[in-house]
Structure formats: structure tokens, C-alpha cells
Design an enzyme around this catalytic site. Structure first.
Site, PDB file in Angstrom:
ATOM      1  N   HIS A  97      32.712  21.022  39.828  1.00  0.00           N
ATOM      2  CA  HIS A  97      34.092  20.765  39.454  1.00  0.00           C
ATOM      3  C   HIS A  97      35.110  20.998  40.557  1.00  0.00           C
ATOM      4  CE1 HIS A  97      36.231  20.220  35.294  1.00  0.00           C
ATOM      5  NE2 HIS A  97      36.594  19.320  36.186  1.00  0.00           N
ATOM      6  N   ASP A 120      36.826  21.445  29.080  1.00  0.00           N
ATOM      7  CA  ASP A 120      35.938  22.354  29.811  1.00  0.00           C
ATOM      8  C   ASP A 120      35.730  23.616  28.973  1.00  0.00           C
ATOM      9  OD1 ASP A 120      35.965  22.969  33.403  1.00  0.00           O
ATOM     10  OD2 ASP A 120      34.682  23.923  31.881  1.00  0.00           O
ATOM     11  N   HIS A 122      35.498  26.300  30.535  1.00  0.00           N
ATOM     12  CA  HIS A 122      36.149  27.226  31.469  1.00  0.00           C
ATOM     13  C   HIS A 122      37.521  26.699  31.892  1.00  0.00           C
ATOM     14  CE1 HIS A 122      31.697  27.264  32.014  1.00  0.00           C
ATOM     15  NE2 HIS A 122      31.857  28.582  31.945  1.00  0.00           N
ATOM     16  N   ASP A 124      38.884  27.150  35.044  1.00  0.00           N
ATOM     17  CA  ASP A 124      38.819  26.668  36.437  1.00  0.00           C
ATOM     18  C   ASP A 124      40.146  26.852  37.162  1.00  0.00           C
ATOM     19  OD1 ASP A 124      36.460  23.855  36.068  1.00  0.00           O
ATOM     20  OD2 ASP A 124      36.367  25.973  35.497  1.00  0.00           O
ATOM     21  N   HIS A 137      34.201  26.058  42.288  1.00  0.00           N
ATOM     22  CA  HIS A 137      34.284  25.221  41.073  1.00  0.00           C
ATOM     23  C   HIS A 137      35.036  25.943  39.956  1.00  0.00           C
ATOM     24  CE1 HIS A 137      30.382  26.618  38.757  1.00  0.00           C
ATOM     25  NE2 HIS A 137      31.018  27.641  39.287  1.00  0.00           N
ATOM     26  N   ASP A 228      34.487  18.313  32.182  1.00  0.00           N
ATOM     27  CA  ASP A 228      33.336  19.103  32.614  1.00  0.00           C
ATOM     28  C   ASP A 228      32.298  18.979  31.508  1.00  0.00           C
ATOM     29  OD1 ASP A 228      33.005  22.366  34.089  1.00  0.00           O
ATOM     30  OD2 ASP A 228      31.490  21.223  33.017  1.00  0.00           O
ATOM     31  N   ASP A 230      30.036  20.716  30.652  1.00  0.00           N
ATOM     32  CA  ASP A 230      29.761  21.964  29.925  1.00  0.00           C
ATOM     33  C   ASP A 230      30.775  22.247  28.821  1.00  0.00           C
ATOM     34  OD1 ASP A 230      30.771  24.208  32.633  1.00  0.00           O
ATOM     35  OD2 ASP A 230      31.969  23.521  30.936  1.00  0.00           O
ATOM     36  N   GLU A 273      29.835  18.487  36.819  1.00  0.00           N
ATOM     37  CA  GLU A 273      28.854  19.536  36.549  1.00  0.00           C
ATOM     38  C   GLU A 273      27.543  19.076  35.914  1.00  0.00           C
ATOM     39  OE1 GLU A 273      29.021  22.634  37.707  1.00  0.00           O
ATOM     40  OE2 GLU A 273      31.103  22.798  38.329  1.00  0.00           O
TER      41      GLU A 273
HETATM   42  N1  LIG Z   1      35.080  31.428  35.623  1.00  0.00           N
HETATM   43  C1  LIG Z   1      33.785  31.401  36.247  1.00  0.00           C
HETATM   44  C2  LIG Z   1      33.026  30.131  35.947  1.00  0.00           C
HETATM   45  C3  LIG Z   1      33.560  28.910  36.552  1.00  0.00           C
HETATM   46  C4  LIG Z   1      32.878  27.674  35.969  1.00  0.00           C
HETATM   47  C5  LIG Z   1      33.259  26.433  36.688  1.00  0.00           C
HETATM   48  B1  LIG Z   1      33.049  25.112  35.866  1.00  0.00           B
HETATM   49  O1  LIG Z   1      33.411  24.012  36.693  1.00  0.00           O
HETATM   50  O2  LIG Z   1      31.710  25.000  35.409  1.00  0.00           O
HETATM   51  O3  LIG Z   1      33.923  25.101  34.748  1.00  0.00           O
HETATM   52  C6  LIG Z   1      32.875  32.443  35.608  1.00  0.00           C
HETATM   53  C7  LIG Z   1      32.952  33.764  36.076  1.00  0.00           C
HETATM   54  N2  LIG Z   1      32.383  34.781  35.208  1.00  0.00           N
HETATM   55  C8  LIG Z   1      31.755  35.720  36.098  1.00  0.00           C
HETATM   56  C9  LIG Z   1      31.338  36.945  35.355  1.00  0.00           C
HETATM   57  C10 LIG Z   1      30.331  36.582  34.299  1.00  0.00           C
HETATM   58  O4  LIG Z   1      29.903  37.716  33.602  1.00  0.00           O
HETATM   59  C11 LIG Z   1      30.902  35.508  33.378  1.00  0.00           C
HETATM   60  C12 LIG Z   1      31.471  34.340  34.163  1.00  0.00           C
HETATM   61  C13 LIG Z   1      33.969  31.574  37.742  1.00  0.00           C
HETATM   62  O5  LIG Z   1      32.997  31.664  38.467  1.00  0.00           O
HETATM   63  O6  LIG Z   1      35.153  31.604  38.168  1.00  0.00           O
HETATM   64 MN   LIG Z   2      34.771  23.014  35.144  1.00  0.00          MN
HETATM   65 MN   LIG Z   3      32.866  24.534  32.917  1.00  0.00          MN
END
Ligand SMILES: N[C@](CCCC[B-](O)(O)O)(CCN1CCC(O)CC1)C(=O)O
Ligand SMILES: [Mn+2]
Ligand SMILES: [Mn+2]
Ligand SMILES: [Mn+2]
Length: 305
Positions: A97, A120, A122, A124, A137, A228, A230, A273
């Protein structure tokens, strides 16, 4: 109706190799034929160039592969801009993403007034400093929202980006895994957010109506849909890097796309994704078919025929 397909084979916005094969998995799943079957004039522009996997510096920040993401984003922005300027609706195929940094920026160069529907699990919208993973992402919107710029560390390579969105131009649908820093940003900036709670409480019809009335009450603005995969329930999109239970049904996903398509103002669609390297053959097939269903309902496919 004319459509321009741009492959964005990026995977450095996250840690699981395979999203770089997303564009080809969708093409091999019959994407172009399906779009042509809808009577569309489709041109496939191929894949944007992504830099070789050079060792990326971290600039003393926990952000991973920033230079790689920056270069890919600049290439995506140029291609998306050209497709839209040529009078075609752009379909950008991810790729993780982080692709949306380039697709939204490129779209905004062609259509500065566009709004963003972000579908999504998330948000993001982590900044380089609020992110716990350092995966880009999870950050794309933070580079694009004007109100956040005082909090964004200027990463070398991202100089080309001019923040192009205000918080009021964004609406989320499908959220169910939002980080604390993201929640603070969403509440502080007042970003319209329809999480899975709102989807359950009000139903998808009301959510789409509310989102579009909020973003564009006069019904005149170009729409950027950043979808996304997901956002869908993991049973529908198992081959993706950050699955979260309790997602949108394919009916709800198709409905969002049908309603946005019916405005006639859907100008750029990201599908992000899809990761064919995750799960087994069946998981891949299920995920690609869900993504193709989402895409065809953005471009005129209708369940009532
Ligand atoms: N918010 C997350 C996931 C981003 C997902 C990107 B996508 O494009 O797929 O929407 C998650 C971070 N978080 C880290 C701690 C964990 O325990 C739970 C998830 C991050 O890494 O910033
Ligand atoms: Mn995303
Ligand atoms: Mn996502
Ligand atoms: Mn690589």
C-alpha cells in the site's frame, strides 16, 4: 469509457516478499479480458520501474527502505498522472500500500480537487515517528495530508511530494486495526472514519451514503478509491500480509465499488496488498478472484447485470 492499467510491483513498504507479483497475478487471473468484456477501452501500461534492491539507508529513523519507496512512488506518480491526463480512468495494481503515495500524488497533479475513499482494515496514516513497525505501507497517507506536515520527518527522496490532501478530503471504510498514534491523528484531524463497527451498526448502504455526502455533498469531485484487499474478510483474501478477522463481505465490497462507479467520477482505483507468495494455490485463487470482483464492480460490472 477508457481505462489505463498501471502495475506497481512494490514490496519494500513491508517485510513479506511477494506483493511485487500482485500485478501479474491479477493479469494472469484474466483482468484485462474481464475489463474488455465490460465493453471498456483498456490499455495496459505495464509495470512502473522499481529500483533494484539497493541497500537502503535508514537516515537514523526506524523507517525501512525509504529511498526505494521514494523512487517507486515518483515513478508511480508520473505514470498515474499521464494515464489520467490522457483521459483514462487509472487502475493501479499493487504491490503493497505504499503504492498509494505515488498514485494519490499523481492523481492530485491531474485532478487537484479529488477526494479519497480509503477502504482498509488499517488506517495507513502512521508518521515515520508514530510507526511501531517502520513499514511504509502503514504510512502512505501521512505523507499526503497537509495538516500532518509539521510532524513528518523529511525523508531524502520524498522532496517531490507536495502534500495534496486535507483531512476533510478523506473517508475510511472498514477499519478494525488502528494503532494508538493513528487513532490520535484521526481524532485530532477529525478524519471521517467508518470502521467495521459503523458498518455493523448502520449497514454498508448508510456508510457509503454518509461517506460520499461528507466528502462531496454537491456530487462533483473526482474520486480516488484506494482499496486494500485486506479490507475484505480474510476468508475472502487470505493471500495478504496483514489479515485481520471480521472484514467486509464480498457483497459489501462490491456494493462500495458499484456505488462509487455509479457516480461516473471514479478517476483512480488502487488495489493493494495482494500477495501471491502467501498461502497455498487455493488461497491465491480466492484472493485474486476477490480482487477481480472488486475491480470489475469499479468499472461497470453490476450484480443486477
Ligand atoms: N499499522 C500497522 C499495519 C499497517 C498495514 C498496512 B496495510 O497497507 O496493509 O494496510 C500495524 C502495526 N501493528 C504493529 C503491532 C502489532 O501488534 C499490530 C500491528 C503498521 O505497521 O503501521
Ligand atoms: Mn493498506
Ligand atoms: Mn490493510
Ligand atoms: Mn527486494
Amino acid at each position: 469509457r477508457k481505462v489505463g492499467v498501471v502495475g506497481c510491483p512494490v514490496h519494500h513498504g513491508q517485510a513479506k516478499p511477494g506483493t511485487e507479483h500482485g500485478p501479474d497475478a491479477l493479469r494472469e487471473g484474466g483482468l484485462i479480458k474481464k475489463l474488455m468484456g465490460l465493453g471498456l477501452d483498456v490499455h495496459d501500461y505495464g509495470d512502473v520501474g522499481t529500483p533494484s534492491h539497493e541497500d537502503d539507508h535508514h537516515f537514523d529513523l526506524p523507517v525501512k527502505n525509504p529511498k526505494h519507496v521514494a523512487t517507486a512512488s515518483e515513478n508511480i506518480a508520473a505514470d498515474v498522472y499521464n494515464v489520467i491526463k490522457s483521459g483514462r480512468t487509472c487502475l493501479a495494481l499493487g504491490g503493497d500500500h505504499s503504492m498509494a503515495i505515488g498514485s494519490i500524488f499523481g492523481h492530485s497533479l491531474a485532478e487537484p480537487e479529488h477526494v479519497v475513499v480509503w477502504v482498509d482494515a488499517h488506517a495507513d496514516i502512521n508518521t515515520p515517528l508514530t510507526s511501531s513497525s517502520g513499514n511504509m505501507h502503514g504510512m502512505p497517507l501521512s505523507f499526503l495530508v497537509k495538516e500532518l506536515q509539521p510532524y513528518i520527518s523529511k525523508l531524502p527522496g520524498f522532496e517531490f511530494i507536495k502534500p495534496c490532501l486535507s483531512a476533510k478530503n478523506i473517508a475510511y471504510i472498514g477499519l478494525r486495526d488502528v494503532d494508538p498514534g493513528e487513532r490520535y491523528i484521526i481524532e485530532k484531524l477529525g478524519i471521517q472514519s467508518f470502521s467495521m463497527s459503523e458498518v455493523d451498526r448502520h449497514g454498508i448502504k448508510d456508510v457509503v451514503e454518509k461517506a460520499m455526502h461528507y466528502l462531496d455533498p454537491e456530487g462533483v469531485k473526482p474520486i480516488h478509491l484506494s482499496f486494500d484487499i485486506d479490507a475484505l474478510d480474510p476468508s475472502l483474501a487470505p493471500s495478504t500480509g496483514t489479515p485481520v478477522p471480521g472484514g467486509l463481505s464480498i457483497r459489501e465490497g462490491n456494493y462500495i465499488c458499484e456505488e462509487l462507479a455509479a457516480t461516473g467520477r471514479l478517476t483512480c482505483v488502487d488495489i493493494a496488498e495482494v500477495n501471491p507468495s502467501l498461502g497455498n494455490e487455493r488461497d491465491n485463487l480466492i484472493t485474486v478472484n476477490s480482487a477481480l470482483s472488486i475491480i470489475t464492480h469499479c468499472f461497470g460490472g453490476r450484480r443486477q447485470g
